[in-house]
Design an enzyme around this catalytic site. Structure first.
Site, PDB file in Angstrom:
ATOM      1  N   ILE A  14       2.440  -3.126  -1.331  1.00 39.27           N
ATOM      2  CA  ILE A  14       3.303  -2.636   0.201  1.00 39.27           C
ATOM      3  C   ILE A  14       4.865  -2.782  -0.490  1.00 39.27           C
ATOM      4  O   ILE A  14       5.950  -2.121  -0.482  1.00 39.27           O
ATOM      5  CB  ILE A  14       2.792  -1.510   0.760  1.00 39.27           C
ATOM      6  CG1 ILE A  14       1.338  -1.542   0.905  1.00 39.27           C
ATOM      7  CG2 ILE A  14       3.557  -1.709   2.362  1.00 39.27           C
ATOM      8  CD1 ILE A  14       0.160  -1.602   2.353  1.00 39.27           C
ATOM      9  N   ALA A  80       3.681 -10.896   3.564  1.00 40.01           N
ATOM     10  CA  ALA A  80       2.490 -11.665   2.373  1.00 40.01           C
ATOM     11  C   ALA A  80       1.571 -11.960   3.144  1.00 40.01           C
ATOM     12  O   ALA A  80       1.629 -12.100   4.574  1.00 40.01           O
ATOM     13  CB  ALA A  80       3.271 -12.604   2.313  1.00 40.01           C
ATOM     14  N   SER A 123      -2.336  -4.766  10.800  1.00 38.76           N
ATOM     15  CA  SER A 123      -3.430  -4.056  10.801  1.00 38.76           C
ATOM     16  C   SER A 123      -4.415  -3.039  11.888  1.00 38.76           C
ATOM     17  O   SER A 123      -4.733  -3.887  12.621  1.00 38.76           O
ATOM     18  CB  SER A 123      -4.089  -4.956   9.916  1.00 38.76           C
ATOM     19  OG  SER A 123      -5.252  -3.953   9.408  1.00 38.76           O
ATOM     20  N   TYR A 147      -9.621 -12.355   8.817  1.00 39.54           N
ATOM     21  CA  TYR A 147      -9.304 -11.208   8.317  1.00 39.54           C
ATOM     22  C   TYR A 147      -8.022 -10.488   9.886  1.00 39.54           C
ATOM     23  O   TYR A 147      -6.870 -11.116   9.864  1.00 39.54           O
ATOM     24  CB  TYR A 147      -9.049 -10.422   7.703  1.00 39.54           C
ATOM     25  CG  TYR A 147      -8.168  -9.292   7.171  1.00 39.54           C
ATOM     26  CD1 TYR A 147      -7.190  -9.873   6.392  1.00 39.54           C
ATOM     27  CD2 TYR A 147      -7.889  -8.302   7.630  1.00 39.54           C
ATOM     28  CE1 TYR A 147      -5.905  -8.901   6.094  1.00 39.54           C
ATOM     29  CE2 TYR A 147      -6.668  -7.032   7.180  1.00 39.54           C
ATOM     30  CZ  TYR A 147      -5.529  -7.393   6.852  1.00 39.54           C
ATOM     31  OH  TYR A 147      -5.067  -6.940   6.167  1.00 39.54           O
ATOM     32  N   LYS A 151      -4.699 -11.444  10.974  1.00 35.88           N
ATOM     33  CA  LYS A 151      -3.644 -10.446  11.860  1.00 35.88           C
ATOM     34  C   LYS A 151      -3.071 -10.253  13.787  1.00 35.88           C
ATOM     35  O   LYS A 151      -2.400  -9.755  13.690  1.00 35.88           O
ATOM     36  CB  LYS A 151      -4.065  -9.004  11.122  1.00 35.88           C
ATOM     37  CG  LYS A 151      -4.182  -9.047   9.572  1.00 35.88           C
ATOM     38  CD  LYS A 151      -2.717  -9.130   9.505  1.00 35.88           C
ATOM     39  CE  LYS A 151      -2.222  -8.422   7.980  1.00 35.88           C
ATOM     40  NZ  LYS A 151      -0.763  -8.752   7.701  1.00 35.88           N
ATOM     41  N   PHE A 213     -20.523   4.030  -1.136  1.00 41.51           N
ATOM     42  CA  PHE A 213     -21.630   3.701  -0.046  1.00 41.51           C
ATOM     43  C   PHE A 213     -21.905   4.656   1.966  1.00 41.51           C
ATOM     44  O   PHE A 213     -20.806   4.857   2.141  1.00 41.51           O
ATOM     45  CB  PHE A 213     -20.774   1.974   0.186  1.00 41.51           C
ATOM     46  CG  PHE A 213     -20.749   1.504  -0.447  1.00 41.51           C
ATOM     47  CD1 PHE A 213     -22.142   0.854  -1.468  1.00 41.51           C
ATOM     48  CD2 PHE A 213     -19.046   1.443  -1.285  1.00 41.51           C
ATOM     49  CE1 PHE A 213     -21.930  -0.114  -2.838  1.00 41.51           C
ATOM     50  CE2 PHE A 213     -18.833   0.490  -2.946  1.00 41.51           C
ATOM     51  CZ  PHE A 213     -20.170   0.141  -3.536  1.00 41.51           C
TER      52      PHE A 213
END
Length: 325
Positions: A14, A80, A123, A147, A151, A213
């Site tokens: 991105i 980043a 996110s 994560y 965020k 999956f």
């Protein structure tokens, strides 16, 4: 002192598209790209006399201070991150240093040097597995991994720096972004780039298959990368976005089985499809409510099909005759 825009993660998928968008939008501004190339690629960075590329990490406090001392930074686009959810589970301490501490260092310097605007890439992972759809910005969150927690906490810090210190900030919660230069081998790669990579390998004669999956009925809200860049630049320019968070998707759910149907329309033959057990922690359905970002004038330019077609052509996938025009 020379003015410049700071873009972190500009060697990534991105980030490299944003670098191109910023160079086009602000042709007279210096663009400082900071990336440690842990997942980004040097060849993704636009070759322009206006680009200063610095190889380094956002966790290097001295380096961050040096950048802000060397340039009059007008805007910070902070993309980043350790983008792999799985890596965050395996290495929570390292991930936290990058995904949270790095954000805090950038906020502190931005506050100190009176940056005009700080734009943060958050996110949809912050919503976790809460079932209510579509996801609205005012809904509860349930971040389930290091994560997602980093965020969300970074996002809160970003917005609070506006309310507490007056630093103009905004955060965008990215849903499933896809497009050119997304690395299919990366652990966090989008399912679309993996599917297309499998199709290319199949067309080259490799014995490969598409693995799904679960039952393939799981849905995601896919948005083409060029629309993400459009949104990032838009929110960076509007005063009304200060201290706000926005969902960024198309506002539509598409299942993996529907993706395969779309690809079948364009590609002569798909590789065999194999179903595997659902992965632990995978979220079943996801869809963004994008009415908030639409209220400030954002409209996506690309449908899922249009974005996919552009991506197939970029990847030089052999298409059906009628799609070659």
């Amino acid at each position: 002192m020379e003015k410049g825009i700071l873009l972190t993660g500009g060697g990534g998928f991105i980030g490299s598209h944003l670098a191109e968008g910023l160079l086009k939008k602000y042709p007279d501004e210096r663009l400082i790209i900071l990336d440690d190339l842990s997942t980004g690629k040097i060849e993704n960075i636009p070759k322009s006399p206006n680009v200063n590329f610095i190889k380094g990490s956002i966790t290097d406090r001295n380096l961050i201070e040096d950048i802000f001392r060397s340039f009059k930074i007008t805007k910070v686009f902070h993309l980043a991150a350790v983008a792999s959810v799985q890596k965050s589970v395996e290495e929570p301490e390292y991930t936290h240093k990058v995904n949270f501490d790095g954000t805090l260092y950038l906020l502190e310097e931005s506050k100190k040097y009176n940056v005009d605007k700080f734009i943060f890439a958050s996110s949809a992972a912050v919503y976790g597995d809460l079932e209510d759809l579509p996801k609205r910005e005012d809904m509860p969150v349930k971040p389930l991994t290091p994560y997602a927690v980093d965020k969300y906490s970074s996002e809160r810090y970003v917005l609070n720096y506006y309310h507490l210190y007056g630093l103009k900030t905004v955060a965008l919660r990215f849903f499933n972004v896809f497009g050119e230069r997304q690395d299919p081998s990366s652990p966090y790669s989008g399912v679309l780039s993996i599917f297309i990579d499998k199709i290319k390998r199949f067309q080259n004669g490799e014995n490969t298959k598409i693995i799904i999956f679960g039952d393939g009925k799981q849905t995601r809200d896919f948005i083409y990368v060029k629309d993400v860049i459009k949104a990032l630049i838009l929110v960076s320019e509007l005063e009304e976005t200060n201290g706000e968070v926005y969902n960024l998707g198309l506002g539509k759910e598409t299942s993996l089985l529907e993706i395969l149907e779309i690809l079948e329309e364009y590609v002569p033959e798909l590789p065999p499809v194999e179903f595997a057990p659902a992965r632990k922690g995978d979220i079943k359905h996801s869809r963004a409510d994008i009415s908030k970002i639409k209220s400030i004038g954002f409209e996506p330019d690309y449908s899922l099909e249009e974005g996919l077609k552009r991506l197939l052509r970029y990847e030089k996938v052999i298409l059906k005759e009628k799609e070659k025009v």
